[in-house]
Design an enzyme around this catalytic site. Sequence first.
Site, PDB file in Angstrom:
ATOM      1  N   LYS A 113       0.831  -1.068  -0.077  1.00 43.24           N
ATOM      2  CA  LYS A 113      -0.071  -0.035  -0.090  1.00 43.24           C
ATOM      3  C   LYS A 113       1.004   1.056  -0.136  1.00 43.24           C
ATOM      4  O   LYS A 113       0.153   2.184  -0.377  1.00 43.24           O
ATOM      5  CB  LYS A 113      -0.879   0.147   1.354  1.00 43.24           C
ATOM      6  CG  LYS A 113      -0.134   0.076   2.604  1.00 43.24           C
ATOM      7  CD  LYS A 113      -1.317   0.187   3.733  1.00 43.24           C
ATOM      8  CE  LYS A 113      -0.603  -0.126   5.074  1.00 43.24           C
ATOM      9  NZ  LYS A 113       0.127  -1.470   5.111  1.00 43.24           N
ATOM     10  N   HIS A 137       1.383  -3.558  15.059  1.00 41.67           N
ATOM     11  CA  HIS A 137       1.785  -2.438  14.259  1.00 41.67           C
ATOM     12  C   HIS A 137       1.731  -1.367  15.316  1.00 41.67           C
ATOM     13  O   HIS A 137       0.661  -0.698  15.694  1.00 41.67           O
ATOM     14  CB  HIS A 137       1.026  -2.187  12.890  1.00 41.67           C
ATOM     15  CG  HIS A 137       1.561  -1.267  12.069  1.00 41.67           C
ATOM     16  ND1 HIS A 137       2.196  -0.110  12.286  1.00 41.67           N
ATOM     17  CD2 HIS A 137       1.584  -1.590  10.868  1.00 41.67           C
ATOM     18  CE1 HIS A 137       2.525   0.538  11.137  1.00 41.67           C
ATOM     19  NE2 HIS A 137       2.545  -0.381  10.226  1.00 41.67           N
ATOM     20  N   SER A 166       2.583   4.039  11.604  1.00 46.57           N
ATOM     21  CA  SER A 166       3.598   4.378  10.807  1.00 46.57           C
ATOM     22  C   SER A 166       4.300   5.654  10.985  1.00 46.57           C
ATOM     23  O   SER A 166       3.965   6.462  11.526  1.00 46.57           O
ATOM     24  CB  SER A 166       2.655   4.530   9.527  1.00 46.57           C
ATOM     25  OG  SER A 166       3.348   4.740   8.206  1.00 46.57           O
ATOM     26  N   GLU A 174       6.883  -5.452   8.480  1.00 49.14           N
ATOM     27  CA  GLU A 174       6.097  -4.959   7.253  1.00 49.14           C
ATOM     28  C   GLU A 174       6.625  -3.402   6.910  1.00 49.14           C
ATOM     29  O   GLU A 174       5.964  -2.586   6.935  1.00 49.14           O
ATOM     30  CB  GLU A 174       4.556  -4.861   7.714  1.00 49.14           C
ATOM     31  CG  GLU A 174       3.821  -6.333   7.907  1.00 49.14           C
ATOM     32  CD  GLU A 174       2.660  -6.295   8.544  1.00 49.14           C
ATOM     33  OE1 GLU A 174       2.146  -5.116   8.520  1.00 49.14           O
ATOM     34  OE2 GLU A 174       2.124  -7.126   8.844  1.00 49.14           O
ATOM     35  N   PRO A 175       7.853  -3.221   6.574  1.00 45.94           N
ATOM     36  CA  PRO A 175       8.128  -1.828   6.158  1.00 45.94           C
ATOM     37  C   PRO A 175       7.761  -1.491   4.813  1.00 45.94           C
ATOM     38  O   PRO A 175       7.753  -2.126   3.995  1.00 45.94           O
ATOM     39  CB  PRO A 175       9.795  -2.129   6.175  1.00 45.94           C
ATOM     40  CG  PRO A 175      10.121  -3.458   5.977  1.00 45.94           C
ATOM     41  CD  PRO A 175       8.956  -4.410   6.402  1.00 45.94           C
ATOM     42  N   GLY A 176       7.294  -0.193   5.089  1.00 44.44           N
ATOM     43  CA  GLY A 176       6.984   0.312   3.584  1.00 44.44           C
ATOM     44  C   GLY A 176       7.760   1.411   3.512  1.00 44.44           C
ATOM     45  O   GLY A 176       8.601   1.555   2.555  1.00 44.44           O
ATOM     46  N   ARG A 177       7.483   2.756   4.244  1.00 45.55           N
ATOM     47  CA  ARG A 177       8.162   3.980   3.795  1.00 45.55           C
ATOM     48  C   ARG A 177       9.695   3.719   3.774  1.00 45.55           C
ATOM     49  O   ARG A 177      10.567   4.520   3.319  1.00 45.55           O
ATOM     50  CB  ARG A 177       7.697   5.048   4.608  1.00 45.55           C
ATOM     51  CG  ARG A 177       7.990   5.041   6.304  1.00 45.55           C
ATOM     52  CD  ARG A 177       7.490   6.272   6.875  1.00 45.55           C
ATOM     53  NE  ARG A 177       6.189   5.946   7.205  1.00 45.55           N
ATOM     54  CZ  ARG A 177       5.133   6.924   6.475  1.00 45.55           C
ATOM     55  NH1 ARG A 177       5.728   8.016   5.876  1.00 45.55           N
ATOM     56  NH2 ARG A 177       3.894   6.953   7.058  1.00 45.55           N
ATOM     57  N   ASP A 187      -1.177  11.546   5.287  1.00 41.51           N
ATOM     58  CA  ASP A 187      -0.005  10.687   5.818  1.00 41.51           C
ATOM     59  C   ASP A 187       0.710  11.790   6.674  1.00 41.51           C
ATOM     60  O   ASP A 187       1.871  11.454   7.287  1.00 41.51           O
ATOM     61  CB  ASP A 187       1.134  10.390   4.741  1.00 41.51           C
ATOM     62  CG  ASP A 187       2.153   9.428   5.173  1.00 41.51           C
ATOM     63  OD1 ASP A 187       1.550   8.414   6.026  1.00 41.51           O
ATOM     64  OD2 ASP A 187       3.171   9.469   5.001  1.00 41.51           O
ATOM     65  N   ASP A 197      -9.234  23.974  -6.172  1.00 41.77           N
ATOM     66  CA  ASP A 197      -9.834  24.037  -4.916  1.00 41.77           C
ATOM     67  C   ASP A 197      -8.727  24.899  -4.211  1.00 41.77           C
ATOM     68  O   ASP A 197      -7.485  24.454  -4.201  1.00 41.77           O
ATOM     69  CB  ASP A 197      -9.706  22.491  -4.510  1.00 41.77           C
ATOM     70  CG  ASP A 197     -10.645  22.100  -3.269  1.00 41.77           C
ATOM     71  OD1 ASP A 197     -10.697  23.260  -2.363  1.00 41.77           O
ATOM     72  OD2 ASP A 197     -10.896  21.155  -2.678  1.00 41.77           O
ATOM     73  N   TYR A 215       3.177   6.792   0.260  1.00 41.34           N
ATOM     74  CA  TYR A 215       2.099   7.200   0.321  1.00 41.34           C
ATOM     75  C   TYR A 215       1.778   8.478  -0.389  1.00 41.34           C
ATOM     76  O   TYR A 215       1.176   9.441  -0.244  1.00 41.34           O
ATOM     77  CB  TYR A 215       1.416   7.295   1.641  1.00 41.34           C
ATOM     78  CG  TYR A 215       1.644   6.209   2.583  1.00 41.34           C
ATOM     79  CD1 TYR A 215       0.535   5.001   2.577  1.00 41.34           C
ATOM     80  CD2 TYR A 215       2.798   6.031   3.326  1.00 41.34           C
ATOM     81  CE1 TYR A 215       0.851   3.739   3.054  1.00 41.34           C
ATOM     82  CE2 TYR A 215       2.772   4.624   4.088  1.00 41.34           C
ATOM     83  CZ  TYR A 215       1.939   3.756   4.090  1.00 41.34           C
ATOM     84  OH  TYR A 215       2.181   2.550   4.755  1.00 41.34           O
TER      85      TYR A 215
END
Length: 472
Positions: A65, A194, A197, A268-271, A321, A348, A376
């Site tokens: 994700k 978790h 984040s 579960e590393p993402g960034r 984020d 906007d 993200y």
Amino acid sequence: MKVTNLDERIHVLDNASNVMTVIKDIATSGVQEEAFYVLDIGDIVRKHQIWKQKLPRVDPYYAVKCNDTLIVLEVLAALGIGFDCASKTEINKVLGIGVDSSRIVFANPAKLASHIRHAAGMGVDTMTVDNESELHKIKKLHPSAKVVLRIRCDAELAQCQLGMKFGCDPTHEAPNLLHLSRMLGLDVAGISFHVGSGCQDPPVFHRAIRHARMLFDMASDLGFKPYLLDLGGGYPGNKGSSIDKMADIINKALDEYFPSDDVHIIAEPGRFYVASAFTLATSIHSKRAVRGDENSPNAITHNMYYINDGVYGSFNCLLYDHQHVTPIPLKNGCGKMTPSSIWGPTCDGLDQVVENILLHDMELGDWIIFENMGAYTLPVASKFNGFPVPKVHVVTDEGVWLLLKDALPLTEDHFVIGNTPANLRLGLDIGGSDIDGWTDPTIQLAPTEILADSSSSTTSFIYDYVEVDPLN
């Protein structure tokens, strides 16, 4: 060379080139108007080396994700990393590049029934749970699943808190879920958590691992044979950040509570893997000078710069984020600095990228660079108001090419050897036959003199901006 909409191949740069030289080459070509990314896959490889060095017992399962760009997934798969998927679409994307289902954790504690059925059909068996209804759902739809109970253990300080939505209480709720799993005949494979984040509270990992140990023992007493400990995410990935303190606490806690090798430990590393690998280049398409000092009515008190990407595109990370971005003008400025704001291209008023910052005076066509834009951003970007999602140009150095060129799913066909400045400037790929529908191949996209020497070319913008009085 044809204009194609195939995924950009990986450009292997020479020793004199890097991310910034590529950005300058594209930005000053005279033909680039849209915002674009440069992705350095070497940065991802270096992050993996850091992970293996700092957390040798912990196998990374990348959080899809965070950034599901195809080349990112292919590079991570080539490095042997597993994947944390949250939906059947993410599962399909990972399976589609040849990753075995055993390297996927379905790490969404609240799953759609159709997604559970799909996981069962695809052989994705390991999945997280934090409530009773999910256990009953899995019993009905995927009774052979390997259940991982997700407990809540929140960091006191994190970029995005997740405990408010996911994770059961480890002291009261988790034991009840273990007993229910035994009654339903489900297989509890382990415990996950978790901490949040972008965690900035390293000691939280020690508390979470201690809770996991207690639940491992309880599960064993109930007749389960747990073997999986999932440390979740929360690892920072921006330039200048470090996981050293986290790694030190995690390693000590693992040695204390899980000293043997009979437990498979994952995270579960993402960034961590992708944040610093992506650099975004945006250009100023409009400018508004505001006069607002009653003592000096003709003096400019604030500059408003409008760029070609905003919060509905890459900068959605500001809203979703809680990120903070730092604009870096591509050209060095001079003279006094003026209070300024940076705005996205949509209609906007919410579309503000930077609220207030001191900047040297900039003009239409000038470029502003944003680093650490890999986490993200792209997965959430939309085409609101008709503005495109920026294209990603992929680069690396020769050392990374030699490491990955034969590591499946990557092959030599993924790489373009040697600098190809004209190709990069135009945002094109080499070869292929899928021609963009809007492109007339008989039209020359840029004069050859522009491509031959961009350093001497003048800006392609010939307009000026209009200074306005303060709004009432």
